[in-house]
Scaffold this active site. Structure first.
Site, PDB file in Angstrom:
ATOM      1  N   SER A 143      12.734  19.812  67.854  1.00 23.10           N
ATOM      2  CA  SER A 143      11.494  18.715  68.046  1.00 23.10           C
ATOM      3  C   SER A 143      11.173  18.311  66.502  1.00 23.10           C
ATOM      4  O   SER A 143      11.407  18.967  65.592  1.00 23.10           O
ATOM      5  CB  SER A 143      10.457  19.672  68.562  1.00 23.10           C
ATOM      6  OG  SER A 143       9.183  18.769  68.229  1.00 23.10           O
ATOM      7  N   TYR A 156       5.189  26.899  68.739  1.00 16.56           N
ATOM      8  CA  TYR A 156       6.018  25.730  69.018  1.00 16.56           C
ATOM      9  C   TYR A 156       6.858  25.598  67.911  1.00 16.56           C
ATOM     10  O   TYR A 156       8.210  25.337  67.536  1.00 16.56           O
ATOM     11  CB  TYR A 156       5.469  24.660  69.870  1.00 16.56           C
ATOM     12  CG  TYR A 156       6.304  23.672  70.243  1.00 16.56           C
ATOM     13  CD1 TYR A 156       7.312  23.918  71.168  1.00 16.56           C
ATOM     14  CD2 TYR A 156       6.405  22.367  69.675  1.00 16.56           C
ATOM     15  CE1 TYR A 156       8.253  22.946  71.694  1.00 16.56           C
ATOM     16  CE2 TYR A 156       7.139  21.478  70.146  1.00 16.56           C
ATOM     17  CZ  TYR A 156       8.151  21.836  71.060  1.00 16.56           C
ATOM     18  OH  TYR A 156       8.932  20.739  71.515  1.00 16.56           O
TER      19      TYR A 156
END
Length: 270
Positions: A143, A156
């Site tokens: 990501s 995350y």
């Protein structure tokens, strides 16, 4: 003369989001599919809706946060469908955390188990066979959140930075073997992972548009690709900012909802 079987994609996180969109894109290109996720009924229903019978698609139930469960799914795929041409580790979670909250440490541990160890466990059953064959593509999904840490996104961001570093390490280990490692770095994609976000999501893509670009990067065995490219530019500019300026820029930015907040924001099933 018998024709060789169609290429095989093994994909985790196949019941929704990026994993399902990439499964659909590979099916469109003629690939056979081995779909892996916990929600077996949803994957079966999706495969049926796509007209994918057992000769084209099989479903393997597994909890990708559990090593043995994931490895077992890979071994079943080997026994029933053969050695994949592409392994796509797309299972993941994005949940906000506050280090001051004890329950959020469990969220962090599960995030790492799913996003990081789950990626390695998805690759593991196939490495020896791919090396012996001299070909194959292993795809890790990271990501742009890997590039700089965002407030409230500690689990995350750290996990996706780990995916980038792990795939880079694996790429070096497999150099010269014929097995390629591709790191896909999505920006914002309209999936269940982003539906609870309360902040602006620039360059938001549909899963289908993202899958088209990611499919091309995988087919070309590109080592690292940010999708869309605009997010890659923005992320690199953020990386260049001095820490005091970066911290000031993100002051007051909306945070990812924590587990309790996501549960409260999700309407009950009908």
């Amino acid at each position: 003369m018998a024709h060789p079987p169609a290429p095989l994609l093994f994909v985790t996180g196949a019941s929704s989001g990026i994993g399902q969109a990439l499964a659909a894109r590979h099916a469109q290109a003629g690939h056979r599919l081995a779909l892996v996720a916990r929600r077996v009924d949803e994957m079966q229903a999706w495969a049926s809706s796509q007209g994918l019978g057992p000769e084209r698609c099989r479903v393997y139930g597994a909890d990708v946060a559990d090593i043995d469960s994931t490895v077992a799914a890979g071994q079943r795929c080997l026994a029933e469908m053969g050695l994949p041409d592409v392994v796509l580790a797309s299972a993941g979670q994005s949940i906000g955390m506050d280090t001051a909250e004890r329950e959020d440490l469990d969220v962090m541990a599960h995030t790492f188990a799913l996003n990081n160890v789950g990626t390695a466990a998805a690759f593991h059953p196939f490495l020896a066979g791919m090396r012996a064959r001299g070909s194959g593509t292993l795809v890790g999904v990271a990501s742009v959140a890997a590039i700089r840490g965002l407030p409230g996104h500690g689990a995350y961001c750290a996990s996706k930075a780990g995916v980038v570093a792990y795939c880079e390490s694996l790429r070096g280990e497999l150099r010269g073997s014929g097995v390629k490692v591709v790191t896909i770095v999505p920006g914002y994609v309209a999936t269940p992972l982003t539906q609870h976000n309360s902040y602006a999501m620039p360059f938001l893509m549909t899963p289908e548009a993202f899958a088209d670009q990611a499919f091309k990067a995988i087919a070309e065995q590109t080592s690292y690709r940010v999708i869309p490219w605009q997010m890659g530019v923005a992320a690199k500019l953020l990386r260049l900012l001095p820490n005091p300026l970066f911290d000031r820029l993100l002051s007051g930015r909306g945070r990812k909802k924590r587990l309790r907040e996501q549960a409260a924001a999700t309407p009950p099933a009908p």
